[in-house]
Design a protein around this motif. Structure first.
Motif, PDB file in Angstrom:
ATOM      1  N   SER A   1       0.838  -1.209   0.000  1.00 22.13           N
ATOM      2  CA  SER A   1       0.000   0.000   0.000  1.00 22.13           C
ATOM      3  C   SER A   1       0.866   1.250   0.000  1.00 22.13           C
ATOM      4  N   PHE A   2       1.909   1.256   0.823  1.00 20.29           N
ATOM      5  CA  PHE A   2       2.828   2.402   0.824  1.00 20.29           C
ATOM      6  C   PHE A   2       3.529   2.532  -0.524  1.00 20.29           C
ATOM      7  N   GLY A   3       3.871   1.395  -1.145  1.00 19.71           N
ATOM      8  CA  GLY A   3       4.502   1.455  -2.459  1.00 19.71           C
ATOM      9  C   GLY A   3       3.605   2.119  -3.487  1.00 19.71           C
ATOM     10  N   LEU A   4       2.327   1.799  -3.467  1.00 19.51           N
ATOM     11  CA  LEU A   4       1.390   2.402  -4.421  1.00 19.51           C
ATOM     12  C   LEU A   4       1.225   3.896  -4.191  1.00 19.51           C
ATOM     13  N   ILE A   5       0.994   4.285  -2.933  1.00 19.41           N
ATOM     14  CA  ILE A   5       0.710   5.697  -2.678  1.00 19.41           C
ATOM     15  C   ILE A   5       1.937   6.572  -2.884  1.00 19.41           C
ATOM     16  N   LEU A   6       3.125   6.049  -2.552  1.00 20.55           N
ATOM     17  CA  LEU A   6       4.334   6.857  -2.712  1.00 20.55           C
ATOM     18  C   LEU A   6       4.753   6.947  -4.172  1.00 20.55           C
ATOM     19  N   CYS A   7       4.660   5.830  -4.902  1.00 22.13           N
ATOM     20  CA  CYS A   7       5.105   5.843  -6.295  1.00 22.13           C
ATOM     21  C   CYS A   7       4.152   6.632  -7.192  1.00 22.13           C
ATOM     22  N   ILE A   8       2.859   6.528  -6.934  1.00 25.56           N
ATOM     23  CA  ILE A   8       1.881   7.155  -7.833  1.00 25.56           C
ATOM     24  C   ILE A   8       1.578   8.595  -7.435  1.00 25.56           C
ATOM     25  N   PHE A   9       1.463   8.861  -6.130  1.00 26.86           N
ATOM     26  CA  PHE A   9       0.981  10.177  -5.710  1.00 26.86           C
ATOM     27  C   PHE A   9       2.060  11.090  -5.141  1.00 26.86           C
ATOM     28  N   ALA A  10       3.166  10.541  -4.641  1.00 23.43           N
ATOM     29  CA  ALA A  10       4.200  11.412  -4.055  1.00 23.43           C
ATOM     30  C   ALA A  10       4.788  12.383  -5.083  1.00 23.43           C
ATOM     31  N   PRO A  11       5.133  11.929  -6.309  1.00 23.78           N
ATOM     32  CA  PRO A  11       5.670  12.889  -7.287  1.00 23.78           C
ATOM     33  C   PRO A  11       4.674  14.008  -7.615  1.00 23.78           C
ATOM     34  N   LYS A  12       3.401  13.680  -7.716  1.00 21.34           N
ATOM     35  CA  LYS A  12       2.398  14.689  -8.054  1.00 21.34           C
ATOM     36  C   LYS A  12       2.237  15.688  -6.910  1.00 21.34           C
ATOM     37  N   CYS A  13       2.181  15.174  -5.689  1.00 22.70           N
ATOM     38  CA  CYS A  13       2.043  16.083  -4.545  1.00 22.70           C
ATOM     39  C   CYS A  13       3.259  16.988  -4.410  1.00 22.70           C
ATOM     40  N   PHE A  14       4.438  16.439  -4.769  1.00 28.00           N
ATOM     41  CA  PHE A  14       5.646  17.264  -4.702  1.00 28.00           C
ATOM     42  C   PHE A  14       5.559  18.436  -5.673  1.00 28.00           C
ATOM     43  N   ILE A  15       5.095  18.158  -6.884  1.00 32.23           N
ATOM     44  CA  ILE A  15       4.963  19.232  -7.872  1.00 32.23           C
ATOM     45  C   ILE A  15       3.880  20.225  -7.449  1.00 32.23           C
ATOM     46  N   ILE A  16       2.747  19.700  -6.957  1.00 36.22           N
ATOM     47  CA  ILE A  16       1.646  20.575  -6.559  1.00 36.22           C
ATOM     48  C   ILE A  16       2.061  21.509  -5.426  1.00 36.22           C
ATOM     49  N   LEU A  17       2.791  20.977  -4.443  1.00 36.71           N
ATOM     50  CA  LEU A  17       3.118  21.753  -3.247  1.00 36.71           C
ATOM     51  C   LEU A  17       4.411  22.551  -3.376  1.00 36.71           C
ATOM     52  N   PHE A  18       5.406  21.992  -4.074  1.00 30.85           N
ATOM     53  CA  PHE A  18       6.732  22.622  -4.060  1.00 30.85           C
ATOM     54  C   PHE A  18       7.185  23.104  -5.437  1.00 30.85           C
ATOM     55  N   LYS A  19       6.545  22.669  -6.526  1.00 33.31           N
ATOM     56  CA  LYS A  19       6.898  23.119  -7.867  1.00 33.31           C
ATOM     57  C   LYS A  19       5.642  23.580  -8.609  1.00 33.31           C
ATOM     58  N   PRO A  20       4.949  24.555  -8.080  1.00 34.71           N
ATOM     59  CA  PRO A  20       3.691  24.969  -8.708  1.00 34.71           C
ATOM     60  C   PRO A  20       3.874  25.520 -10.135  1.00 34.71           C
ATOM     61  N   LYS A  21       5.094  25.954 -10.477  1.00 33.04           N
ATOM     62  CA  LYS A  21       5.316  26.497 -11.821  1.00 33.04           C
ATOM     63  C   LYS A  21       5.206  25.413 -12.895  1.00 33.04           C
ATOM     64  N   LYS A  22       5.448  24.177 -12.476  1.00 29.58           N
ATOM     65  CA  LYS A  22       5.349  23.082 -13.431  1.00 29.58           C
ATOM     66  C   LYS A  22       3.946  22.499 -13.490  1.00 29.58           C
ATOM     67  N   ASN A  23       3.082  22.962 -12.635  1.00 28.16           N
ATOM     68  CA  ASN A  23       1.703  22.484 -12.620  1.00 28.16           C
ATOM     69  C   ASN A  23       0.856  23.376 -13.520  1.00 28.16           C
ATOM     70  N   THR A  24       1.269  23.405 -14.811  1.00 27.15           N
ATOM     71  CA  THR A  24       0.554  24.229 -15.795  1.00 27.15           C
ATOM     72  C   THR A  24       0.246  23.386 -17.030  1.00 27.15           C
ATOM     73  N   LYS A  25      -0.741  23.831 -17.768  1.00 23.54           N
ATOM     74  CA  LYS A  25      -1.135  23.125 -18.979  1.00 23.54           C
ATOM     75  C   LYS A  25      -0.038  23.189 -20.037  1.00 23.54           C
ATOM     76  N   LYS A  26       0.640  24.337 -20.094  1.00 25.72           N
ATOM     77  CA  LYS A  26       1.707  24.510 -21.067  1.00 25.72           C
ATOM     78  C   LYS A  26       2.844  23.525 -20.799  1.00 25.72           C
ATOM     79  N   HIS A  27       3.166  23.383 -19.540  1.00 29.74           N
ATOM     80  CA  HIS A  27       4.272  22.476 -19.189  1.00 29.74           C
ATOM     81  C   HIS A  27       3.906  21.016 -19.505  1.00 29.74           C
TER      82      HIS A  27
END
Length: 487
Positions: free
Chosen positions: A446-472
């Motif tokens: 369960s930890f493998g699924l949540i970390l592999c699938i959602f951790a990268p997205k949450c990192f971009i959403i919270l810490f790299k908001p500039k990459k969370n764009t349609k253009k990117h």
């Protein structure tokens, strides 16, 4: 012949030595026979006296001319009761004399000679338990006052039993400890006996105590750690869902099928929480719940991942699936629900006391009921995981700026590795560690699924908001390595 016999008969001439005469009537070394004759004569005399004499008004009148019959003497003989020269004479109802003995003890005098000392007596005419009287201390061998022990071995204590020594008298034996699982609760026991199935001997093997009952509980360290990780994983899934819900309109959330993402997070929350049903004393309901909940929630989880993988594959064919993905998840999950239902109806899991793994402990565990049902549930999960892994591998090289298939591939690789290693560990683990291994596999996958699938997205959403764009996301010339971004 008669004259000859008379001629051969020896006649005393008065010159014989009496000390050399061998005759039982002149032997004075033993006066037992003489004493018996002496008492017999006095007994008959008392019997005749009681026959011919009558006592009236303290006056005894005897008729010496009365003719006496032998039966009368015999009747009175049974009633005589007198003492003569210190000896008591009487007879019981059968006409037998009452046994009376002096108890003599060998004593060593001051001069060193051995003397016989009367130390008590035995009188059978006294009441029961009072026949024997000892009125002074006895002296045993070598002047000891302790009663000598006439056995080769001291008494065997409780927890041991007697084993006779070969070729020796029955009083010679060895005291052997009782075998494992058996006790003896009496001294000098000839054998040991086993404790009941749910009991085990104490250290001294003289008492049976109830066996310790063992199961994975919330009070022990292992149970607390697993429960903490379970609750922590559920909280992590809820927090991730909150982040996604707050940024549900952002491109990265919308691009990865937010509906399946929320359903996947919900199923992961259930996966984390279902591990709690494996902790605690097994009951009829918990045994049925833990396996079916595990099987259904994991199929729901893998179905969502499979749906997301199909979304990635279909996206590059300009076909955006809608309700088809919902039907995929529902169909795969329904099959598992059907399998679990058949399992519960035919032969459901049930609580049992395992007495075979440990001799001195009872393991409370859930029996599978039907082992086929359990392995079909587990095999169906594995089949979906392998299918999802294959699709994710096919989609991992698609030209996507944020290729979710790569993360699904890695998560399915972890998932399959965990459950492949789970099978031998589950079969070989003893007692409560079997449950711990199953919980560990649930939590790691369960930890493998949540970390592999959602951790990268949450990192971009919270810490790299500039990459969370349609253009990117639409720029295919830029390659984004999320793991390098995280580190």
């Amino acid at each position: 012949m008669i004259l000859g016999a008379a001629t051969d008969r020896r006649v005393c001439d008065g010159s014989e030595d009496m000390q050399k005469l061998q005759n039982p009537y002149t032997d004075t070394s033993q006066l037992r026979i003489s004493n018996m004759v002496y008492k017999a004569v006095y007994a008959i005399a008392h019997a005749i006296h009681n026959t011919v004499c009558q006592e009236t008004n303290s006056t005894t009148q005897c008729d010496k001319l009365t003719r006496i019959e032998p039966k009368q003497v015999l009747t009175e003989l049974k009633k005589v009761n007198f003492s003569q020269n210190g000896y008591h004479v009487s007879f019981d109802a059968n006409g037998d004399p009452m046994a009376t003995y002096e108890l003599v003890n060998w004593h060593k005098s001051e001069s060193g000679s051995i003397v016989l000392v009367t130390v008590g007596y035995y009188d059978a005419s006294l009441p029961l338990g009072q026949e024997l009287h000892i009125n002074r201390n006895l002296t045993w061998a070598q002047g000891s006052t302790q009663v000598p022990v006439s056995v080769c071995t001291d008494s065997c204590l409780q927890g041991t039993h007697k084993v006779l020594q070969k070729g020796k008298p029955i009083c010679c034996y060895d005291c052997v400890p009782c075998p494992e699982g058996e006790i003896s609760n009496a001294t000098d026991s000839s054998d040991c006996f086993p404790c009941p199935k749910e009991f085990w001997p104490n250290a001294n093997k003289d008492t049976c105590f109830p066996k310790l009952v063992e199961f994975l509980s919330f009070d022990e360290v292992l149970g607390i750690i697993l429960a903490a990780f379970s609750v922590g994983g559920a909280c992590l899934a809820i927090i991730t869902a909150s982040v996604f819900f707050r940024h549900r309109t952002s491109p990265i959330v919308r691009a990865n099928n937010s509906e399946l993402s929320f359903l996947l997070l919900f199923s992961l929350t259930l996966c984390f929480l279902c591990s709690l049903t494996f902790i605690g004393a097994p009951s009829e309901w918990s045994c049925m719940l833990r396996h079916t909940a595990f099987g259904i929630t994991f199929v729901l989880c893998i179905s969502c991942v499979l749906g997301k993988t199909i979304v990635v594959l279909m996206a590059f064919k300009a076909t955006l699936p809608g309700s088809n993905q919902r039907m995929t998840v529902v169909s795969f999950t329904f099959i598992q629900v059907l399998i679990c239902t058949i399992w519960l109806v035919v032969s459901p899991p049930f609580p049992m006391k395992n007495l075979t793994i440990y001799k001195h402990r009872i393991i409370l565990e859930c029996a599978l009921g039907s082992a086929v049902g359990f392995w079909v549930v587990l095999g169906y999960i594995g089949l979906l995981a392998v299918f999802c892994f294959v699709l994710a591998v096919l989609a991992r090289k698609l030209p996507d700026n944020f290729n979710e298939a790569k993360f699904i591939t890695f998560s399915m690789l972890i998932f399959c590795a965990v459950w492949i290693t789970f099978i031998p560990a589950y079969v070989s683990s003893p007692g409560k560690f079997t449950v711990a291994v199953e919980i560990f596999a649930i939590l790691v996958s369960s930890f493998g699924l949540i970390l592999c699938i959602f951790a990268p997205k949450c990192f971009i959403i919270l810490f790299k908001p500039k990459k969370n764009t349609k253009k990117h996301l639409m720029n295919k010339n830029i390659s984004l390595n999320t793991f390098s971004e995280i580190w």
